[in-house]
Enzyme design. Structure first.
Site, PDB file in Angstrom:
ATOM      1  N   LEU A  51      -3.201  35.428 -47.142  1.00 30.46           N
ATOM      2  CA  LEU A  51      -3.179  35.999 -45.803  1.00 30.46           C
ATOM      3  C   LEU A  51      -1.735  35.966 -45.323  1.00 30.46           C
ATOM      4  CD1 LEU A  51      -6.139  34.443 -43.735  1.00 30.46           C
ATOM      5  CD2 LEU A  51      -5.764  36.860 -44.194  1.00 30.46           C
ATOM      6  N   ASP A  52      -1.294  37.020 -44.645  1.00 28.99           N
ATOM      7  CA  ASP A  52       0.055  37.007 -44.077  1.00 28.99           C
ATOM      8  C   ASP A  52       0.201  35.847 -43.093  1.00 28.99           C
ATOM      9  OD1 ASP A  52       0.771  39.247 -45.476  1.00 28.99           O
ATOM     10  OD2 ASP A  52       0.440  40.636 -43.814  1.00 28.99           O
ATOM     11  N   PRO A  53       1.415  35.316 -42.926  1.00 25.38           N
ATOM     12  CA  PRO A  53       1.611  34.235 -41.948  1.00 25.38           C
ATOM     13  C   PRO A  53       1.113  34.592 -40.553  1.00 25.38           C
ATOM     14  CG  PRO A  53       3.544  34.425 -43.351  1.00 25.38           C
ATOM     15  CD  PRO A  53       2.646  35.583 -43.702  1.00 25.38           C
ATOM     16  N   MET A  54       1.243  35.864 -40.144  1.00 29.56           N
ATOM     17  CA  MET A  54       0.799  36.271 -38.810  1.00 29.56           C
ATOM     18  C   MET A  54      -0.718  36.198 -38.667  1.00 29.56           C
ATOM     19  SD  MET A  54       1.375  39.945 -36.880  1.00 29.56           S
ATOM     20  CE  MET A  54      -0.195  40.662 -37.362  1.00 29.56           C
ATOM     21  N   ALA A  55      -1.442  36.338 -39.789  1.00 28.52           N
ATOM     22  CA  ALA A  55      -2.901  36.421 -39.756  1.00 28.52           C
ATOM     23  C   ALA A  55      -3.531  35.034 -39.698  1.00 28.52           C
ATOM     24  CB  ALA A  55      -3.409  37.169 -40.977  1.00 28.52           C
TER      25      ALA A  55
END
Length: 306
Positions: A51-55
């Site tokens: 998962l992207d860090p933002m997610a």
């Protein structure tokens, strides 16, 4: 002066199982894995897709023998809740990028519904430059940071569901059910392009992977606050990621053959089908049924303690 000896390192434990983690925002998937591994003091760990860090949201982590089945969920469908802001495009198609353009938004509800309908079903997506896809062994995001644009072929993905949950001015909350390889950032960008005003992703939460839902996951902060025994108790068994597979139970002779790397004879089922294999209730691994009732081991777990 006599120097004190360096502190002794606590040896890592053998920990086997699956942790369904609710990843917080701001951490990479690997960072979340390493934090959970440290809390468990586990010798070996892995994850089932980033998962992207933002997610935020569902991130299954595997430990010990369960790492052998980490790839199981890579082909699974996934579901997300996302927030999209119309009128602003960014370099990364999400809130972590630099703003490229800002446009006025004159989009009616009917126009929005029509654009969402165009993005359902089988569609083609061009992978974003800010992604971990490799080109000549180098991640695309590394080229992007150097200002180099690499041509990318479109990929076919399936959007099973794309639903508007709420609209508040130029901000949209949407729900997406999609096939593997779908970029929600790209979906947001493509929606903005269809509407003529541009858009980018401002928040993303993964709510499901295959048969596994977010409501069974534990937030990292809660896992951190647990006592050691409670952390171990939070782990699902080694075979937890394989619930979609049919299972077969072997007798003692068949199990002995399989655990020695040989085919087990006398098994019934569908040739070519992969099975979860058990003996006396103990999970042995995954095997594939060949012609003639031969069950051929594919990936076995350690049975040294049996």
């Amino acid at each position: 002066m006599v120097q004190a000896p360096p502190p002794r390192r606590v040896p890592r434990r053998i920990v086997d199982g699956v942790l369904f983690l609710d990843k917080p925002q701001g951490l990479s998937s690997n960072h979340a894995l390493q934090q959970a591994r440290r809390l468990l003091n586990a010798a070996k760990g892995g994850h089932t897709g980033t998962l992207d860090p933002m997610a935020t949201g569902l991130l299954p982590l595997t430990f010990g023998e369960a790492t052998k089945f980490s790839q199981t969920l890579l082909d699974a469908d996934k579901a997300y809740d996302a927030t999209v802001l119309l009128g602003v495009t960014t370099t990364t198609a999400d809130a972590e990028g630099e703003v490229l353009d800002t446009r006025p938004v004159h989009v009616s509800d009917a126009q929005l519904a029509a654009a969402l309908a165009q993005l359902r079903g089988e569609i083609e997506q061009v992978p974003p430059m800010y992604s971990a896809l490799k080109h000549h062994g180098k991640a695309l995001y590394e080229y992007a940071r150097e200002g180099v644009e690499i041509p990318r072929a479109p990929r076919r993905v399936t959007i099973h569901r794309l639903e508007l949950l709420e609209r508040a001015g130029d901000a949209l909350r949407i729900r997406v059910d999609c096939s593997k390889g779908t970029y929600i950032r790209t979906l947001a960008s493509d929606l903005g392009a269809l509407l003529g005003c541009g858009a980018h992703l401002t928040a993303l939460r993964r709510t499901r992977i295959g048969p596994f839902a977010l409501d069974a996951a534990i937030p990292l902060a809660d896992f951190d606050a647990c006592a050691p025994a409670a952390r171990d108790a939070a782990l699902a068994p080694v075979d937890a990621l394989l619930v979609h597979m049919p299972c077969v139970s072997l007798d003692a002779d068949q199990a002995r053959s399989l655990t020695h790397g040989q085919a087990a004879r006398g098994c019934a089922g569908e040739a070519g089908q992969a099975y979860r294999v058990y003996h006396a209730g103990r999970f042995l691994g995954v095997a594939t049924l060949a012609e003639g009732g031969l069950l051929v081991p594919t990936r076995l777990v350690s049975t040294a303690d049996q």
